[in-house]
Design a protein around this motif. Structure first.
Motif, PDB file in Angstrom:
ATOM      1  N   ILE A 192     -12.510  -6.364   3.082  1.00 16.83           N
ATOM      2  CA  ILE A 192     -11.704  -7.333   2.332  1.00 16.83           C
ATOM      3  C   ILE A 192     -10.240  -6.917   2.356  1.00 16.83           C
ATOM      4  CG2 ILE A 192     -11.257  -8.306   0.043  1.00 16.83           C
ATOM      5  CD1 ILE A 192     -14.296  -7.962  -0.506  1.00 16.83           C
ATOM      6  N   TRP A 193      -9.974  -5.666   2.056  1.00 19.25           N
ATOM      7  CA  TRP A 193      -8.607  -5.121   1.990  1.00 19.25           C
ATOM      8  C   TRP A 193      -7.872  -5.317   3.317  1.00 19.25           C
ATOM      9  CZ3 TRP A 193      -6.715  -0.323   4.184  1.00 19.25           C
ATOM     10  CH2 TRP A 193      -5.486   0.101   3.661  1.00 19.25           C
ATOM     11  N   SER A 194      -8.509  -4.927   4.392  1.00 23.41           N
ATOM     12  CA  SER A 194      -7.832  -5.019   5.686  1.00 23.41           C
ATOM     13  C   SER A 194      -7.751  -6.461   6.189  1.00 23.41           C
ATOM     14  CB  SER A 194      -8.516  -4.123   6.722  1.00 23.41           C
ATOM     15  OG  SER A 194      -9.856  -4.487   6.895  1.00 23.41           O
ATOM     16  N   ALA A 195      -8.808  -7.238   6.011  1.00 22.71           N
ATOM     17  CA  ALA A 195      -8.801  -8.616   6.518  1.00 22.71           C
ATOM     18  C   ALA A 195      -7.774  -9.478   5.803  1.00 22.71           C
ATOM     19  CB  ALA A 195     -10.188  -9.233   6.386  1.00 22.71           C
ATOM     20  N   VAL A 196      -7.728  -9.386   4.486  1.00 23.84           N
ATOM     21  CA  VAL A 196      -6.737 -10.173   3.744  1.00 23.84           C
ATOM     22  C   VAL A 196      -5.333  -9.750   4.161  1.00 23.84           C
ATOM     23  CG1 VAL A 196      -5.808 -10.657   1.441  1.00 23.84           C
ATOM     24  CG2 VAL A 196      -8.270 -10.674   1.811  1.00 23.84           C
ATOM     25  N   GLY A 197      -5.131  -8.447   4.328  1.00 21.80           N
ATOM     26  CA  GLY A 197      -3.821  -7.957   4.774  1.00 21.80           C
ATOM     27  C   GLY A 197      -3.444  -8.493   6.149  1.00 21.80           C
ATOM     28  N   ILE A 245       0.117   3.399  -4.331  1.00 21.12           N
ATOM     29  CA  ILE A 245      -0.531   2.465  -5.266  1.00 21.12           C
ATOM     30  C   ILE A 245      -1.715   1.784  -4.588  1.00 21.12           C
ATOM     31  CG2 ILE A 245      -0.240   0.294  -6.539  1.00 21.12           C
ATOM     32  CD1 ILE A 245       2.705   1.174  -7.021  1.00 21.12           C
ATOM     33  N   SER A 246      -1.517   1.380  -3.350  1.00 15.75           N
ATOM     34  CA  SER A 246      -2.568   0.685  -2.618  1.00 15.75           C
ATOM     35  C   SER A 246      -3.807   1.561  -2.458  1.00 15.75           C
ATOM     36  CB  SER A 246      -2.055   0.243  -1.251  1.00 15.75           C
ATOM     37  OG  SER A 246      -3.067  -0.412  -0.539  1.00 15.75           O
ATOM     38  N   PHE A 247      -3.616   2.791  -1.998  1.00 17.28           N
ATOM     39  CA  PHE A 247      -4.764   3.662  -1.773  1.00 17.28           C
ATOM     40  C   PHE A 247      -5.435   4.072  -3.079  1.00 17.28           C
ATOM     41  CE2 PHE A 247      -2.721   4.408   2.422  1.00 17.28           C
ATOM     42  CZ  PHE A 247      -3.754   3.899   3.183  1.00 17.28           C
ATOM     43  N   TYR A 248      -4.657   4.293  -4.113  1.00 19.15           N
ATOM     44  CA  TYR A 248      -5.238   4.607  -5.419  1.00 19.15           C
ATOM     45  C   TYR A 248      -6.088   3.431  -5.920  1.00 19.15           C
ATOM     46  CZ  TYR A 248      -5.791   5.555 -10.357  1.00 19.15           C
ATOM     47  OH  TYR A 248      -6.328   5.734 -11.606  1.00 19.15           O
ATOM     48  N   SER A 249      -5.539   2.230  -5.839  1.00 15.10           N
ATOM     49  CA  SER A 249      -6.259   1.047  -6.313  1.00 15.10           C
ATOM     50  C   SER A 249      -7.496   0.764  -5.464  1.00 15.10           C
ATOM     51  CB  SER A 249      -5.339  -0.169  -6.316  1.00 15.10           C
ATOM     52  OG  SER A 249      -4.255   0.048  -7.189  1.00 15.10           O
ATOM     53  N   LEU A 250      -7.375   0.970  -4.164  1.00 16.53           N
ATOM     54  CA  LEU A 250      -8.540   0.807  -3.294  1.00 16.53           C
ATOM     55  C   LEU A 250      -9.626   1.792  -3.701  1.00 16.53           C
ATOM     56  CD1 LEU A 250      -9.884  -0.540  -0.831  1.00 16.53           C
ATOM     57  CD2 LEU A 250      -8.768   1.204   0.583  1.00 16.53           C
ATOM     58  N   GLY A 251      -9.235   3.022  -3.981  1.00 11.60           N
ATOM     59  CA  GLY A 251     -10.199   4.026  -4.433  1.00 11.60           C
ATOM     60  C   GLY A 251     -10.878   3.632  -5.732  1.00 11.60           C
ATOM     61  N   VAL A 294      -4.812  -5.515  -6.468  1.00 12.71           N
ATOM     62  CA  VAL A 294      -3.599  -4.684  -6.551  1.00 12.71           C
ATOM     63  C   VAL A 294      -3.439  -3.880  -5.266  1.00 12.71           C
ATOM     64  CG1 VAL A 294      -2.555  -2.702  -7.747  1.00 12.71           C
ATOM     65  CG2 VAL A 294      -3.565  -4.572  -9.069  1.00 12.71           C
ATOM     66  N   ALA A 295      -4.544  -3.364  -4.741  1.00 19.96           N
ATOM     67  CA  ALA A 295      -4.499  -2.616  -3.479  1.00 19.96           C
ATOM     68  C   ALA A 295      -3.983  -3.484  -2.343  1.00 19.96           C
ATOM     69  CB  ALA A 295      -5.880  -2.062  -3.145  1.00 19.96           C
ATOM     70  N   ILE A 296      -4.452  -4.717  -2.288  1.00 20.27           N
ATOM     71  CA  ILE A 296      -4.040  -5.631  -1.221  1.00 20.27           C
ATOM     72  C   ILE A 296      -2.566  -5.990  -1.346  1.00 20.27           C
ATOM     73  CG2 ILE A 296      -4.337  -7.986  -0.334  1.00 20.27           C
ATOM     74  CD1 ILE A 296      -7.363  -7.646  -1.088  1.00 20.27           C
ATOM     75  N   VAL A 297      -2.138  -6.368  -2.545  1.00 19.06           N
ATOM     76  CA  VAL A 297      -0.742  -6.774  -2.753  1.00 19.06           C
ATOM     77  C   VAL A 297       0.208  -5.617  -2.484  1.00 19.06           C
ATOM     78  CG1 VAL A 297       0.924  -7.536  -4.490  1.00 19.06           C
ATOM     79  CG2 VAL A 297      -1.290  -8.665  -4.317  1.00 19.06           C
ATOM     80  N   SER A 298      -0.119  -4.432  -2.972  1.00 17.26           N
ATOM     81  CA  SER A 298       0.785  -3.294  -2.763  1.00 17.26           C
ATOM     82  C   SER A 298       0.823  -2.887  -1.289  1.00 17.26           C
ATOM     83  CB  SER A 298       0.406  -2.119  -3.664  1.00 17.26           C
ATOM     84  OG  SER A 298      -0.928  -1.747  -3.481  1.00 17.26           O
TER      85      SER A 298
END
Length: 110
Positions: free
Chosen positions: A63-68, A43-49, A8-12
């Protein structure tokens, strides 16, 4: 479940960053785009947290940054017809390899 939060963090984050690009290409200020950008980044930062409760910070962030980075580069190529030199594709492959190695050798997580 933490990987769902990370997804969800990645998609948002992808949606928010894509809205930034749309806003930059449009002339003038669009308050709805700005609101969307803010909401999706929140949403992204909340989900990442939420994912950090189990996944180590470095692994989750990688993972979050590379996929993005990879998906946004592909979107730039497909949607905006941006032309990249071959070195960009090599760099993207190295990023993916780095995240895979980080996941293989990072401390165990659920």
């Amino acid at each position: 479940m933490v990987y769902v939060s990370l997804g969800v963090a990645i998609v948002s984050e992808l949606i928010a960053t894509s809205l930034l690009r749309v806003n930059a290409t449009n002339a003038g200020f669009n308050p709805l785009l700005l609101l969307g950008i803010i909401v999706f980044y929140c949403i992204s930062f909340y989900s990442l947290g939420q994912s950090l409760t189990v996944i180590p910070t470095g692994v989750a962030y990688a993972i979050w940054s590379a996929v993005g980075i990879v998906i946004l580069t592909v979107l730039d190529r497909v949607v905006y017809h941006t032309h990249f030199m071959w070195q960009v594709y090599v760099a993207l492959a190295l990023i993916v390899c780095g995240v895979i190695l980080l996941n293989l050798y990072a401390p165990s997580h659920g």
